[in-house]
Design an enzyme around this catalytic site. Structure first.
Site, PDB file in Angstrom:
ATOM      1  N   GLY A   1       3.133  -7.125   5.578  1.00  0.00           N
ATOM      2  CA  GLY A   1       4.426  -6.337   6.321  1.00  0.00           C
ATOM      3  C   GLY A   1       4.828  -6.021   7.796  1.00  0.00           C
TER       4      GLY A   1
ATOM      5  CD  GLU B   1       0.473  -1.375   8.466  1.00  0.00           C
ATOM      6  OE1 GLU B   1       0.702  -1.582   7.952  1.00  0.00           O
ATOM      7  OE2 GLU B   1      -1.172  -0.649   7.160  1.00  0.00           O
ATOM      8  CG  ASP B   2       3.875  -3.130   7.559  1.00  0.00           C
ATOM      9  OD1 ASP B   2       3.223  -2.149   7.305  1.00  0.00           O
ATOM     10  OD2 ASP B   2       4.551  -3.387   6.698  1.00  0.00           O
TER      11      ASP B   2
ATOM     12  CG  ASP C   1       4.086   6.276   2.594  1.00  0.00           C
ATOM     13  OD1 ASP C   1       4.708   7.012   2.378  1.00  0.00           O
ATOM     14  OD2 ASP C   1       4.581   4.994   1.259  1.00  0.00           O
TER      15      ASP C   1
ATOM     16  CE  LYS D   1       7.931   5.696   3.931  1.00  0.00           C
ATOM     17  NZ  LYS D   1       8.146   5.292   2.563  1.00  0.00           N
TER      18      LYS D   1
ATOM     19  CG  PHE E   1      10.835   2.038  -1.401  1.00  0.00           C
ATOM     20  CD1 PHE E   1       9.576   1.567  -1.053  1.00  0.00           C
ATOM     21  CD2 PHE E   1      11.118   0.301  -1.820  1.00  0.00           C
ATOM     22  CE1 PHE E   1       8.769   1.027  -1.667  1.00  0.00           C
ATOM     23  CE2 PHE E   1      11.462  -0.029  -1.557  1.00  0.00           C
ATOM     24  CZ  PHE E   1       9.648  -0.309  -1.522  1.00  0.00           C
TER      25      PHE E   1
ATOM     26  CG  ASP F   1       6.997  -5.966  -0.153  1.00  0.00           C
ATOM     27  OD1 ASP F   1       6.479  -5.072   0.907  1.00  0.00           O
ATOM     28  OD2 ASP F   1       6.072  -6.436  -1.375  1.00  0.00           O
TER      29      ASP F   1
ATOM     30  NE  ARG G   1       6.306  -9.055   1.983  1.00  0.00           N
ATOM     31  CZ  ARG G   1       5.491  -8.315   1.822  1.00  0.00           C
ATOM     32  NH1 ARG G   1       5.913  -7.490   2.915  1.00  0.00           N
ATOM     33  NH2 ARG G   1       4.932  -8.533   0.849  1.00  0.00           N
TER      34      ARG G   1
END
Ligand code: IMP
Length: 179
Positions: A49, A103-104, A107, A135, A156, A163, A169
């Site tokens: 990601g 990191e993308d 979570d 998040k 989400f 993705d 993506r």
């Protein structure tokens, strides 16, 4: 009002525009450039990601740096499995380096925790985390997420590297799933 888009079998609506993403990355790069004056950075990007974020961030870093990648997977569809599969290992010889993990999205934080635990075994001088998206309501860990470009609610999302089952993506903006 924008029309929803379809990615695979779900509908998504626009939530973060490409302009907002790019401005947030610039602000993040400014902070990193300030904090690491006189040092070198060893970036480690977490694939898949992170590929767009890593490319756009590094173009704005103006101090000496290198980058390498590791690859992990924890999601199936729109849910984290909680089990981390390491598909490409971490680089070696990290002793004494100033590491910034890219990191993308953070979570639950499980993926990053497993990477942090492995990295510590190599005795780097310092480890910091930079994530495009965070998040806060989903985060279940107690380590510090040092640099967070954008905080988002617990839903989400796809686009800009992230993705849904491998798709989405390529989108330059970020979209949130329609419930
Ligand atoms: P964590 O281990 O729960 O923090 O999840 C981290 C990884 O899950 C990220 O690197 C993403 O690949 C994936 N992920 C988490 N949230 C989302 C999302 O909303 N959309 C797409 N992928 C996500």
């Amino acid at each position: 009002m924008q029309q929803p888009i379809t990615v695979k079998d779900k509908q998504f609506t626009l939530s973060i525009s490409s302009d907002t993403i790019q401005n947030s990355i610039q602000n993040l790069a400014n902070k990193i450039n300030e904090d690491y004056q006189g040092k070198e950075i060893f970036f480690i990007g977490v694939l898949n990601g992170v590929f767009m974020f890593a490319a756009d961030l590094l173009k704005r870093i103006n101090i000496p740096c290198t980058i390498s990648f590791t690859k992990v997977a924890s999601y199936e569809g729109t849910q984290s499995t909680g089990k981390i599969k390491q598909l490409i290992g971490l680089p070696e010889n990290l002793e004494g380096k100033n590491i910034v993990i890219l990191e993308d999205i953070v979570d639950t934080g499980f993926t990053m925790k497993s990477i942090l635990n492995q990295l510590k075994q190599q005795n780097p001088a310092d480890i910091k985390i930079a994530t495009l998206l965070f998040k806060p309501d989903s985060f279940k860990e107690n380590y510090k997420v040092d640099y967070r470009a954008i905080e988002i609610p617990n839903a989400f999302i796809v686009g800009y590297g992230l993705d849904y089952d491998g798709f989405g993506r390529n989108l330059p903006d970020i979209y949130t799933v329609v419930k």
